[in-house]
Design a protein around this motif. Structure first.
Motif, PDB file in Angstrom:
ATOM      1  N   LEU A  15      -7.953  -6.450  -6.919  1.00 63.80           N
ATOM      2  CA  LEU A  15      -7.053  -7.229  -6.050  1.00 63.80           C
ATOM      3  C   LEU A  15      -6.637  -8.555  -6.671  1.00 63.80           C
ATOM      4  CD1 LEU A  15      -8.755  -6.632  -2.573  1.00 63.80           C
ATOM      5  CD2 LEU A  15      -6.722  -5.504  -3.522  1.00 63.80           C
ATOM      6  N   ASP A  16      -7.215  -8.909  -7.811  1.00 65.40           N
ATOM      7  CA  ASP A  16      -6.904 -10.177  -8.467  1.00 65.40           C
ATOM      8  C   ASP A  16      -5.402 -10.275  -8.745  1.00 65.40           C
ATOM      9  OD1 ASP A  16      -7.512 -12.661  -9.604  1.00 65.40           O
ATOM     10  OD2 ASP A  16      -7.561 -11.787 -11.616  1.00 65.40           O
ATOM     11  N   GLY A  17      -4.784 -11.356  -8.265  1.00 64.90           N
ATOM     12  CA  GLY A  17      -3.361 -11.581  -8.495  1.00 64.90           C
ATOM     13  C   GLY A  17      -2.441 -10.866  -7.526  1.00 64.90           C
ATOM     14  N   SER A  18      -3.002 -10.146  -6.542  1.00 65.50           N
ATOM     15  CA  SER A  18      -2.174  -9.376  -5.605  1.00 65.50           C
ATOM     16  C   SER A  18      -1.740 -10.186  -4.391  1.00 65.50           C
ATOM     17  CB  SER A  18      -2.940  -8.137  -5.128  1.00 65.50           C
ATOM     18  OG  SER A  18      -4.035  -8.519  -4.309  1.00 65.50           O
ATOM     19  N   GLY A  19      -2.292 -11.386  -4.218  1.00 64.40           N
ATOM     20  CA  GLY A  19      -1.999 -12.167  -3.019  1.00 64.40           C
ATOM     21  C   GLY A  19      -2.934 -11.827  -1.873  1.00 64.40           C
ATOM     22  N   VAL A  20      -3.876 -10.921  -2.133  1.00 66.28           N
ATOM     23  CA  VAL A  20      -4.857 -10.498  -1.132  1.00 66.28           C
ATOM     24  C   VAL A  20      -6.245 -10.760  -1.706  1.00 66.28           C
ATOM     25  CG1 VAL A  20      -5.761  -8.517   0.154  1.00 66.28           C
ATOM     26  CG2 VAL A  20      -3.303  -8.726  -0.225  1.00 66.28           C
ATOM     27  N   VAL A  21      -7.149 -11.285  -0.872  1.00 61.28           N
ATOM     28  CA  VAL A  21      -8.516 -11.528  -1.313  1.00 61.28           C
ATOM     29  C   VAL A  21      -9.482 -10.693  -0.499  1.00 61.28           C
ATOM     30  CG1 VAL A  21      -8.124 -13.855  -2.193  1.00 61.28           C
ATOM     31  CG2 VAL A  21      -8.781 -13.538   0.190  1.00 61.28           C
ATOM     32  N   ALA A  63      -1.465  -1.557   4.224  1.00 56.98           N
ATOM     33  CA  ALA A  63      -1.315  -0.179   3.726  1.00 56.98           C
ATOM     34  C   ALA A  63      -1.296  -0.153   2.197  1.00 56.98           C
ATOM     35  CB  ALA A  63      -0.052   0.448   4.296  1.00 56.98           C
ATOM     36  N   ALA A  64      -0.567  -1.084   1.577  1.00 56.17           N
ATOM     37  CA  ALA A  64      -0.505  -1.132   0.109  1.00 56.17           C
ATOM     38  C   ALA A  64      -1.880  -1.460  -0.472  1.00 56.17           C
ATOM     39  CB  ALA A  64       0.524  -2.175  -0.340  1.00 56.17           C
ATOM     40  N   THR A  65      -2.602  -2.372   0.173  1.00 58.53           N
ATOM     41  CA  THR A  65      -3.946  -2.729  -0.280  1.00 58.53           C
ATOM     42  C   THR A  65      -4.884  -1.542  -0.139  1.00 58.53           C
ATOM     43  OG1 THR A  65      -3.562  -5.031   0.327  1.00 58.53           O
ATOM     44  CG2 THR A  65      -5.852  -4.347   0.063  1.00 58.53           C
ATOM     45  N   THR A  66      -4.744  -0.789   0.937  1.00 54.26           N
ATOM     46  CA  THR A  66      -5.569   0.409   1.143  1.00 54.26           C
ATOM     47  C   THR A  66      -5.348   1.413   0.016  1.00 54.26           C
ATOM     48  OG1 THR A  66      -5.508   0.090   3.534  1.00 54.26           O
ATOM     49  CG2 THR A  66      -6.103   2.299   2.750  1.00 54.26           C
ATOM     50  N   ARG A  67      -4.083   1.611  -0.363  1.00 58.92           N
ATOM     51  CA  ARG A  67      -3.790   2.534  -1.468  1.00 58.92           C
ATOM     52  C   ARG A  67      -4.416   2.045  -2.771  1.00 58.92           C
ATOM     53  NH1 ARG A  67       1.025   2.804   1.379  1.00 58.92           N
ATOM     54  NH2 ARG A  67       1.997   1.178   0.129  1.00 58.92           N
ATOM     55  N   THR A  68      -4.286   0.762  -3.051  1.00 59.30           N
ATOM     56  CA  THR A  68      -4.864   0.192  -4.279  1.00 59.30           C
ATOM     57  C   THR A  68      -6.374   0.386  -4.298  1.00 59.30           C
ATOM     58  OG1 THR A  68      -3.104  -1.462  -4.442  1.00 59.30           O
ATOM     59  CG2 THR A  68      -5.164  -1.933  -5.605  1.00 59.30           C
ATOM     60  N   ILE A  69      -7.032   0.041  -3.195  1.00 58.56           N
ATOM     61  CA  ILE A  69      -8.489   0.165  -3.124  1.00 58.56           C
ATOM     62  C   ILE A  69      -8.914   1.625  -3.240  1.00 58.56           C
ATOM     63  CG2 ILE A  69     -10.461  -0.073  -1.544  1.00 58.56           C
ATOM     64  CD1 ILE A  69      -9.140  -2.724  -0.603  1.00 58.56           C
TER      65      ILE A  69
END
Length: 195
Positions: A15-21, A63-69
């Motif tokens: 998540l580094d640099g994604s705007g989400v922590v 949703a985008a973060t869920t896909r990444t994770i």
């Protein structure tokens, strides 16, 4: 290193640099599966004092973060071979505020502060820094409205109060289409994953 710590380090990097922590990762057994519960929030752009409201994560961002994770966990062997269910959520208003970043993300919200050695106080956060915060306390009976600054060290507990309508946002809510502005405070995306 525990499994939860290994998962947290893996996801922090993803998540580094994604705007989400990443706020929290908890892996719990659930029968033949495991539940991987991940709490994420918007990264703070400002350092020091925050005086502007920080927008909550949108459903699309969750949703985008869920896909990444999910992709990162699928590509890694950190969870082993056992299947898991992934739950990605943002913190809800029921979470107590415990760190400066929690207060900074809640500038503009009404909070109740339980203070060490003093009566609780209710007010709206107008500024949150690294060591203290300022709240605007409304007038009550014969006590006039005022601003108070409290060090985080003097706060035993802080909770966000749910507001169904606010006077200062009523005009903008009347003209906006509620369908265009979803509230993502308790946004949640889940999915079953087979390793």
């Amino acid at each position: 290193m525990t499994r939860d710590t290994a998962v947290q380090e893996l996801l922090d990097g993803a998540l580094d640099g994604s705007g989400v922590v990443l706020e929290e990762v908890v892996v719990t057994p659930a029968g033949r599966r495991r539940v991987v519960r991940v709490v994420v929030d918007r990264a703070l752009e400002a350092t020091g004092d925050v005086t502007e409201t920080v927008e909550s994560l949108s459903l699309d961002e969750i949703a985008a973060t869920t896909r990444t994770i999910g992709d990162v966990l699928d590509e890694s062997d950190v969870l082993g071979e056992q299947p898991y269910t992934l739950e990605v959520t943002s913190p809800g208003v029921s979470r107590p505020l415990t760190t400066p970043s929690h207060f900074q993300r809640n500038v503009g919200r009404l909070v109740v502060l339980a203070l060490t050695g003093a009566e609780p106080v209710t007010g709206r956060i107008t500024r949150a820094g690294t060591d203290d915060l300022t709240i605007s306390v409304p007038a009550v009976k014969k006590v006039p409205a005022r601003d108070e600054t409290h060090a985080y060290a003097a706060i035993d507990r802080a909770d966000v109060q749910v507001e169904f309508s606010r006077k200062d946002t009523q005009d903008t809510q009347d003209t906006a289409d509620p369908a265009d502005t979803p509230d993502a405070d308790d946004a949640d995306a889940s999915g079953d994953k087979e390793n």
